[in-house]
Design a protein around this motif. Sequence first.
Motif, PDB file in Angstrom:
ATOM      1  N   THR A  75      50.979  35.142  -3.217  1.00 44.99           N
ATOM      2  CA  THR A  75      51.705  35.626  -2.049  1.00 44.99           C
ATOM      3  C   THR A  75      52.132  37.067  -2.303  1.00 44.99           C
ATOM      4  O   THR A  75      52.650  37.376  -3.384  1.00 44.99           O
ATOM      5  CB  THR A  75      52.951  34.753  -1.777  1.00 44.99           C
ATOM      6  OG1 THR A  75      52.517  33.420  -1.493  1.00 44.99           O
ATOM      7  CG2 THR A  75      53.750  35.290  -0.602  1.00 44.99           C
ATOM      8  N   ASP A 105      54.519  38.015   4.851  1.00 49.27           N
ATOM      9  CA  ASP A 105      53.696  37.889   3.648  1.00 49.27           C
ATOM     10  C   ASP A 105      52.204  37.833   3.973  1.00 49.27           C
ATOM     11  O   ASP A 105      51.789  37.354   5.032  1.00 49.27           O
ATOM     12  CB  ASP A 105      54.045  36.606   2.884  1.00 49.27           C
ATOM     13  CG  ASP A 105      55.484  36.585   2.416  1.00 49.27           C
ATOM     14  OD1 ASP A 105      55.985  37.651   2.007  1.00 49.27           O
ATOM     15  OD2 ASP A 105      56.103  35.511   2.466  1.00 49.27           O
ATOM     16  N   THR A 107      48.798  36.076   2.090  1.00 43.93           N
ATOM     17  CA  THR A 107      48.532  35.052   1.076  1.00 43.93           C
ATOM     18  C   THR A 107      47.039  34.938   0.822  1.00 43.93           C
ATOM     19  O   THR A 107      46.213  35.233   1.698  1.00 43.93           O
ATOM     20  CB  THR A 107      49.063  33.665   1.500  1.00 43.93           C
ATOM     21  OG1 THR A 107      48.400  33.254   2.701  1.00 43.93           O
ATOM     22  CG2 THR A 107      50.567  33.702   1.728  1.00 43.93           C
TER      23      THR A 107
END
Length: 194
Positions: A75, A105, A107
């Motif tokens: 992440t 975020d 990922t």
Amino acid sequence: MQVLSKTALGVALSAAFTTGVLAKPVTYQIDPDHTSVVASWSHFGFSNPTATFDDASGTITYDSGDVAASSINVTIPISTADTYVEKLTEEFMTESYFNTDKFPDATFTSTKVVDKEDGKLEVHGDLTIKGTTKSIVFDAMLNKQGQHPMTQKPAIGFDATTTIMRSDFGVDEYVPNVSDEVTLRITTEAQASK
């Protein structure tokens, strides 16, 4: 004859350990202080600026005896982006770029790891940016695996690169003058808990 049998057994076991046949998978925690994510792109064809992203977290599970059983989950907080141009860094956080209020975020979750020999790997997986997930492939290189001299813990390190089309993820401001194609480069260290 008994001595020869013991010797042969010792050689066989030694070979097995050396080639990783008896190795077990180890899960490592990514070290954010020794992990760098760098994106680069073309600016009107004149230059190739970069942006860095910090504070990566996640795990790398590596099985030296069966590399295909390895995996990675990472992440990356987009709010850590630094383009080295204050105005552009601020723009990165806005809705027309990464919309970090809604999608803080990025990922990556691996789906397959292919051993290309001599430490080279292909890491297939799903990259999610701005709520959109696409399958990509990283070309990776195992830099080192062993005990870390500072922490005395098992450690591992990789470099990896891939190229993505940012418009695939809804980040298409100024395309095509500012290139759609973005190169991602990652270097990481990770350590096991013991």
